[in-house]
Design an enzyme around this catalytic site. Structure first.
Site, mmCIF file in Angstrom:
data_model
loop_
_atom_site.group_PDB
_atom_site.id
_atom_site.type_symbol
_atom_site.label_atom_id
_atom_site.label_comp_id
_atom_site.label_asym_id
_atom_site.label_seq_id
_atom_site.Cartn_x
_atom_site.Cartn_y
_atom_site.Cartn_z
ATOM 1 N N GLY A 1 0.828 -1.197 0.000
ATOM 2 C CA GLY A 1 0.000 0.000 0.000
ATOM 3 C C GLY A 1 0.863 1.248 0.000
ATOM 4 O O GLY A 1 2.073 1.207 0.268
ATOM 5 N N CYS A 2 0.243 2.381 -0.298
ATOM 6 C CA CYS A 2 0.992 3.642 -0.387
ATOM 7 C C CYS A 2 1.497 4.099 0.981
ATOM 8 O O CYS A 2 2.681 4.403 1.148
ATOM 9 C CB CYS A 2 0.137 4.710 -1.056
#
Length: 345
Positions: A148-149
């Protein structure tokens, strides 16, 4: 190598398409969109007019598997887990940008994502694609679960400090801020202009699905056994993430020492840039690039270390890291197709 992008109309997908367009070893053969099959991409994204002439198609796994070697999944959570097993069984390499295979525990996934989990057999096959940390496992693999970011920015900032013993495991506080593109292209009240403009809002307090991903990776990489405090904020900008991390130092150490240690830790990883002592990065300085910039302040007065980490959420936090993992999987120079100067201002 012929590539396909599934979920071809989202923000991460259009960035994947842009990066693949410039990649010397990968050719974008197919763009799949369930909702826009038969549509030309420039009808949705006019900025690709006369540049990308690949029409959007409906998904046909058998037909697709006969002509491509790698598939990128830029789909919402809960979708890729239904498709990836069929591609893997056909011998196709898969890179998943959704969260469906990031968590090893089915129970944890169902608690945090509120979807039925993928089959355990395929969860075990997925390699967590945090490029700089899991480089050895990614090389030669056939199935990558892209991070994920928020976890990308957080983990690249935290793991060296924990491994090198600069900080303890207690009271790690992560103050994270993201631009609106992190919420995707779908319409919602939360990302309406009138709600976001001239406003900063905390959201998903104690309930963000990236919490278990961060803790799981810290446990694997650093034998981490505690819980983190992780608070996310939506800020009125299009793209970018800043994670400001507050931790307790285990000994008196100068900012210069931390900076030197991180510089040596990431010396073979060109997409992590360590700022000189006394400076910290800003999101604009990585805009449109695959860089993660990190800066520090070791406070002798309080005995705390503050780490500031910034990325472009759509590039290093999604599509750029996916391309970086493609490069690693194939033994190509990790910088291939990615060494772009950030956009500024």
């Amino acid at each position: 190598m012929k590539a396909a992008v599934i979920g071809g109309t989202g923000y991460s997908a259009i960035e994947l398409i842009r990066l693949l367009h410039h990649h010397p070893y990968a050719h974008l053969d197919t763009i799949v969109s369930h909702s826009n099959g038969g549509t030309e991409l420039h009808e949705i994204y006019p900025h690709v007019t006369n540049l990308i002439d690949t029409p959007l198609q409906a998904l046909d796994i058998k037909k697709l598997s006969q002509k491509i070697q790698v598939v990128f999944f830029a789909t919402p959570s809960g979708v890729s887990k239904e498709m990836i097993p069929a591609f893997l069984d056909e011998g196709i390499r898969c890179i998943d940008l959704s969260g469906d295979f990031r968590l090893r525990s089915q129970q944890s996934y169902e608690k945090w994502y509120r979807h039925q989990a993928a089959e355990e057999t395929y969860l075990k096959k997925a390699v967590y694609g945090l490029s700089e940390i899991n480089e050895a496992q990614i090389k030669g693999s056939t199935f990558i679960s892209n991070p994920g970011c928020y976890p990308t920015a957080t983990l690249l900032a935290l793991i060296p400090a924990l491994q090198l013993g600069f900080i303890d495991q207690d009271n790690i506080i992560i103050d994270a801020k993201s631009g609106v593109s992190g919420a995707g292209r779908g319409l919602s009240l939360a990302t309406h202009y009138g709600e976001v403009n001239e406003n900063v809002k905390a959201y998903k307090l104690g309930a963000h699905q990236h919490i278990p991903e961060i803790e799981q990776t810290l446990q694997t990489a650093c034998h981490f056994s505690k819980s983190i405090t992780f608070t996310t904020h939506l800020v009125p900008m299009t793209r970018g993430i800043m994670c400001t991390i507050y931790t307790n130092l285990t000994k008196q150490v100068a900012t210069e020492d931390i900076t030197l240690a991180y510089t040596e830790y990431y010396q073979d990883h060109p997409f992590v840039r360590i700022r000189p002592s006394g400076t910290v990065p800003a999101t604009k300085e990585v805009y449109g690039s695959n860089f993660c910039d990190i800066g520090f302040h070791a406070d002798e007065r309080t005995g705390k270390l503050t780490i500031v980490s910034v990325i472009d959420n759509l590039i290093k936090g999604a599509s750029g890291q996916a391309i970086q993992n493609l490069n690693l999987m194939n033994g190509w120079d990790v910088r291939t197709g990615l060494l772009n100067i950030p956009l500024y201002p």
